[in-house]
Design an enzyme around this catalytic site. Structure first.
Site, PDB file in Angstrom:
ATOM      1  N   SER A 171       0.857  -1.187   0.000  1.00  0.00           N
ATOM      2  CA  SER A 171       0.000   0.000   0.000  1.00  0.00           C
ATOM      3  C   SER A 171       0.886   1.227   0.000  1.00  0.00           C
ATOM      4  O   SER A 171       1.703   1.418   0.888  1.00  0.00           O
ATOM      5  CB  SER A 171      -0.886   0.005   1.256  1.00  0.00           C
ATOM      6  OG  SER A 171      -1.556   1.234   1.355  1.00  0.00           O
ATOM      7  N   GLU A 198      -4.835  -9.105  -5.357  1.00  0.00           N
ATOM      8  CA  GLU A 198      -3.556  -9.653  -5.820  1.00  0.00           C
ATOM      9  C   GLU A 198      -3.206 -10.940  -5.073  1.00  0.00           C
ATOM     10  O   GLU A 198      -2.749 -11.923  -5.674  1.00  0.00           O
ATOM     11  CB  GLU A 198      -2.453  -8.607  -5.629  1.00  0.00           C
ATOM     12  CG  GLU A 198      -2.601  -7.435  -6.569  1.00  0.00           C
ATOM     13  CD  GLU A 198      -1.797  -6.226  -6.147  1.00  0.00           C
ATOM     14  OE1 GLU A 198      -1.836  -5.212  -6.857  1.00  0.00           O
ATOM     15  OE2 GLU A 198      -1.140  -6.299  -5.083  1.00  0.00           O
ATOM     16  N   ALA A 241       1.389   2.525 -17.552  1.00  0.00           N
ATOM     17  CA  ALA A 241       0.737   3.515 -18.417  1.00  0.00           C
ATOM     18  C   ALA A 241      -0.684   3.776 -17.940  1.00  0.00           C
ATOM     19  O   ALA A 241      -1.316   2.958 -17.273  1.00  0.00           O
ATOM     20  CB  ALA A 241       0.708   2.995 -19.862  1.00  0.00           C
TER      21      ALA A 241
END
Length: 941
Positions: free
Chosen positions: A45, A119, A83
């Site tokens: 985080s 994740e 990106a």
């Protein structure tokens, strides 16, 4: 290989802004080359530690980097590699699937992040939990052994997605310390070790192999860079590069030379300890000034611990007498050359010309109480009085003896002078009129010494008839029967400062102590001199010690209370030592002998301070000072804890009772208010240190004797260890156990101690191991320390917490680096049996140890060397040792049931003290001999 920094702070299109508040992300470059594989995926985080992930990235890039590559691992990070796209999650998921390891930076913030949870969930779904690396950066991470899962209440850093993922406790890397360290680079040893832990599996190497590869890579880089620079320099500015190399080599050679010279001077200083203590001190200081190496520091401490202050030649032949002036500013000596000489004891220079007048050897010497006159005796049968300022004889010699006069003494009021001669008489004189006072005191044979009691009422004499006689100084009548016990001639007598003890010495090689009132001998004779003749005996001004010199050339100090010798004999004279005197303040002891040398000693070095502390009826097992140093607590086999004032050496309260068996350990809380005792009765008791009252019921739980206790966490927690092989933690306020007992040792635990910061607990015991524990969680920290081939009896942390000292049955003291858990230097050897206790001084400069051989030894923990001579006289095995908070006093516990206090050779500025006791600087000749290649500079002012 490449590490991808996957970030939970990426916000996919349409994501709830509130759910990701504080986790904005700005990306800049294409996410990845299609099909590219990564060594690891880092999940964390951003709001938790903004600088931490970049530091991890840089560390992984640089550790073990080959010289020909920019990075060891290509690390992909958010602000340089992601990106702006509406489909970030598919991109992240794709790269998750292409990564070999998942590195989770666990913290309370990451535990609340839904993107970290996504994740983790993806990784476990695709690859399972085996390749997850957990790095705890903040919060708690506690494994519940019974539940086989993370403790959900205590593990504030663990994301819910990890609960139930592991069957056994996973290995995780604790990097919470990084919050206290702003230098998160590979130059930081702790950070470097953590990076190596992470990078090792990525490189397919063990951690040690990776660190070795990193060292080799660095060497190759240095070699390549150096080679390139040299090549360019040769082509461009050959002369400049050659000059730089020459300067570097010169500087390196100079550093090596100075290091070698510093060590050499320290070694020479130690070799000169006995033969030339002044030069020894000066060389120790010179070595330290040249380079402050551990050996040079040990040299300073060793010179400081040497009781010999200096020596200088006196008369042209043997010396017979010595006396300090009442103000301590001058020292008078007499010699076989018939002269009397005055000396400055600080500069060791003669004051004026010798006093001449005796027609044969001058014998005894004494100053009047006011210091205005000096009396000497000689083999010419005269007593002579001198003015020590003008160095002129006062009037005519006092005559009346028919032979040599060997003893002389002033009465305390200075109105009477007594002399003792081989004609068997003691004569009294009025020093003002230089006339005899009444008839001589008769004796059956030659009289060699005379002494007044401190109140002036009693006169003691010693002579050829092997007895000591006491006389009423006013009526000149004998007092009672003679004091008999010597088997040969009595050569010297001396009263203690309080007049309660009389000492005598003579040709039988013994010193005997007497009660001048009852005429009875006190205790056994003091023996130790290896020659039959003891020429002189004197009490120190405070009466706490007694000194003697003898035909064996040694000076010995005794404890008149216990009749034991204090420390080792003071050696340095090359022939018989015949005379001796204490300075008025007791800080200097002068001795003189047949070698023509006057030697000065510091009797306070490692000297016992006063009488032993007696009261226990059995061996004392443990002792400790209160935090303010005003109280010493002792615990022993008599089931009591006793409190003492270390200044008055008196008990300050009634014994603390409650244990039904021996008290084996004792500890003060950090604020000094609570005292804890560990007992052979399997309990721990608490007392109010001020009132002596018990606090609550006994702490029970151990199934065998409790051997040690220690306070931690600011006094809120108490640890106890015992024969059942467990450590128990207690809440001091509620007196209830904290969690389950700490297990791991396979046998009795002898010692438990907290690190200075209270975070770590160290234990040692019968199973030969030393173990570390997290004081907050009770978790074992790393593998046990091994090294002692037998039981570990005691442990002590250095004041800075970096070093741990252990005492073992193998007779050694061993030191470990607390951080690396590796041994420091070679084991400290010297004890001839089991080492029972160790203690650091408050400044960490000294380490003290005691053992069954009855000696107390001091060590320099940085140079791994013993400092000074061992102290003896601890009453058998020494079962405990503790420094006072100011470091000036050492307390030891004896098997004989007595505690003893000793002065220690610590100093805030050893250089200044050594220079002061040396009294000079190096001469030109000494400089040329020992530092001939060094430019002349001041060693001492």
């Amino acid at each position: 290989m490449t590490v991808l920094a996957g970030r939970d702070d990426l916000t996919p299109a349409g994501a709830d802004a509130e759910a990701v508040a504080g986790e904005r992300h700005v990306a800049a470059e294409p996410l990845a080359v299609a099909g590219k594989r990564y060594a690891a995926f880092i999940s964390y985080s951003r709001s938790a530690r903004g600088a931490f992930a970049p530091a991890i990235q840089r560390g992984l890039q640089q550790l073990a980097r080959p010289w020909h590559r920019r990075r060891a691992l290509e690390v992909f990070r958010d602000t340089t590699g992601l990106a702006v796209t509406a489909e970030l999650w598919p991109s992240i998921r794709s790269n998750l699937d292409r990564s070999a390891w998942f590195v989770l930076l666990a913290s309370p913030e990451s535990a609340r992040s839904r993107w970290v949870g996504k994740e983790i969930g993806r990784w476990i779904e695709v690859k399972g939990p085996q390749t997850i690396m957990i790095v705890v950066t903040d919060g708690g991470c506690v494994w519940d052994e019974a539940a086989g899962d993370f403790d959900r209440a205590a593990s504030t850093a663990v994301h819910p997605a990890l609960h139930g993922a592991f069957g056994v406790e996973p290995r995780y890397l604790d990097m919470r310390w990084a919050h206290e360290d702003v230098h998160l680079t590979l130059r930081n040893a702790s950070f470097r070790g953590a990076i190596a832990e992470l990078a090792a599996p990525m490189h397919g190497l063990a951690k040690d192999e990776l660190e070795g590869e990193d060292v080799r890579a660095q060497r190759r880089r240095v070699q390549v860079i150096t080679g390139s620079v040299l090549a360019m320099a040769v082509l461009l500015v050959l002369s400049v590069v050659a000059g730089l190399i020459a300067v570097q080599q010169r500087d390196l050679a100079e550093v090596r030379r100075q290091d070698a010279l510093s060590r050499q001077l320290a070694a020479r200083s130690e070799n000169l300890d006995d033969t030339d203590p002044v030069l020894s001190r000066l060389l120790a200081v010179a070595g330290w000034r040249i380079m402050q190496t551990p050996d040079a520091h040990a040299g300073l401490l060793n010179a400081l611990a040497n009781p010999s202050v200096g020596g200088f030649p006196g008369h042209s032949g043997k010396l017979n007498g010595a006396a300090f002036s009442p103000d301590g500013r001058s020292l008078a000596t007499t010699g076989e050359d018939g002269t009397v000489r005055l000396w400055d004891p600080v500069t060791r220079r003669q004051l004026g010309q010798p006093l001449t007048g005796h027609s044969g050897p001058a014998q005894d010497v004494a100053f009047s109480p006011d210091g205005r006159s000096l009396a000497t005796t000689g083999e010419d049968g005269t007593v002579r009085l001198w003015d020590p300022v003008t160095r002129r004889q006062l009037g005519q010699p006092l005559t009346g003896h028919s032979g040599a006069i060997y003893g002389v003494a002033f009465s305390p009021d200075g109105r009477t002078l007594a002399s003792a001669g081989v004609d068997g008489s003691v004569r009294l004189w009025d020093p003002a009129t230089r006339r005899g006072l009444g008839r001589p005191l008769g004796n059956p044979g030659p009289v060699y010494d005379v002494a007044f009691s401190p109140d002036g009422r009693t006169l003691a004499t010693g002579g050829n008839d092997k007895v000591v006689r006491l006389w009423d100084a006013v009526t000149r009548r004998r007092l009672g029967r003679p004091l008999s016990g010597h088997t040969e001639t009595v050569l010297r007598v001396a009263f203690s400062p309080d007049g309660k003890t009389l000492a005598s010495a003579g040709d039988d090689g013994t010193v005997r102590l007497w009660d001048p009132v009852t005429h009875r001998q006190l205790g056994k004779a003091l023996t130790g001199h290896t020659d039959n003749v003891i020429w002189e005996v004197r009490f120190s001004p405070d009466g706490r010690s007694l000194a003697s010199v003898g035909g064996d050339g040694t000076v010995r100090l005794w404890d008149p209370a216990t009749h034991r010798q204090l420390g080792e004999a003071l050696t340095g004279h090359t022939d018989q030592a015949r005379a001796m005197a204490f300075s008025p303040d007791g800080g200097t002891l002068a001795s003189a002998g047949n070698d023509g040398m006057i030697r000065l000693w510091n009797p306070a070095v490692h000297r016992r301070l006063g009488r032993p502390l007696t009261g226990h009826t059995g061996p004392i097992r443990a002792l400790t000072f209160s935090p303010d140093g005003r109280t010493l607590a002792t615990a022993g086999d008599d089931k009591t804890v006793r409190l003492w004032d270390p200044v008055t050496r008196e008990e300050t309260a009634a014994p603390l009772t409650g244990h039904t068996d021996a008290v084996l350990g004792v500890a003060f809380s950090p604020d000094g208010r609570v005292l804890a005792g560990a007992g052979g009765d399997r309990t721990v008791l608490l007392w109010d240190a001020a009132t002596g009252r018990r606090i609550g019921a006994p702490l029970t739980g151990h199934s065998g004797p409790v051997y040690d206790v220690a306070f931690g966490s600011g006094g809120r927690v108490l640890a106890s260890a015992g024969a059942d092989g467990t450590v128990r933690l207690w809440d001091v306020r509620t007196r209830r156990p904290l969690g389950q007992p700490l297990t791991g040792h396979t046998d009795t635990i002898w010692t438990v101690t907290f690190s200075p910061d209270g975070r770590t607990l160290a234990t040692g015991g019968l199973d030969t191991t030393i173990r570390f524990w997290d004081a907050a969680t009770g978790r074992r920290l790393g593998a046990p320390l091994t090294g002692h081939p037998g039981p570990v009896y005691d442990l002590a942390f250095s004041p800075d917490g970096r070093t741990l000292a252990g005492a073992g049955v193998d007779g050694t003291v061993r030191l470990w680096d607390v951080r690396t858990r590796r041994p420091l230097g070679q084991p400290l050897t010297g004890h001839t049996g089991t080492v029972l206790r160790v203690a650091f001084s408050r400044d960490g400069r000294l380490l003290a140890s005691t053992g069954v051989d009855g000696t107390i030894r001091f060590w320099d923990p940085e140079a791994y060397r013993q400092i000074g001579r061992p102290m003896t006289g601890s009453g058998g095995s020494s079962l405990g040792v503790a420094f006072s908070p100011d470091g000036r006093t050492l307390a030891t516990a004896g098997e004989d049931g007595a505690a003893r206090l000793w002065g220690t050779a610590t100093a805030a500025d050893p250089v200044a003290l050594l220079c002061a006791t040396a009294g000079r600087t190096l001469t030109d000749a000494e400089w040329s001999l020992h530092l001939k290649d060094e430019p002349r500079r001041p060693v001492c002012p």
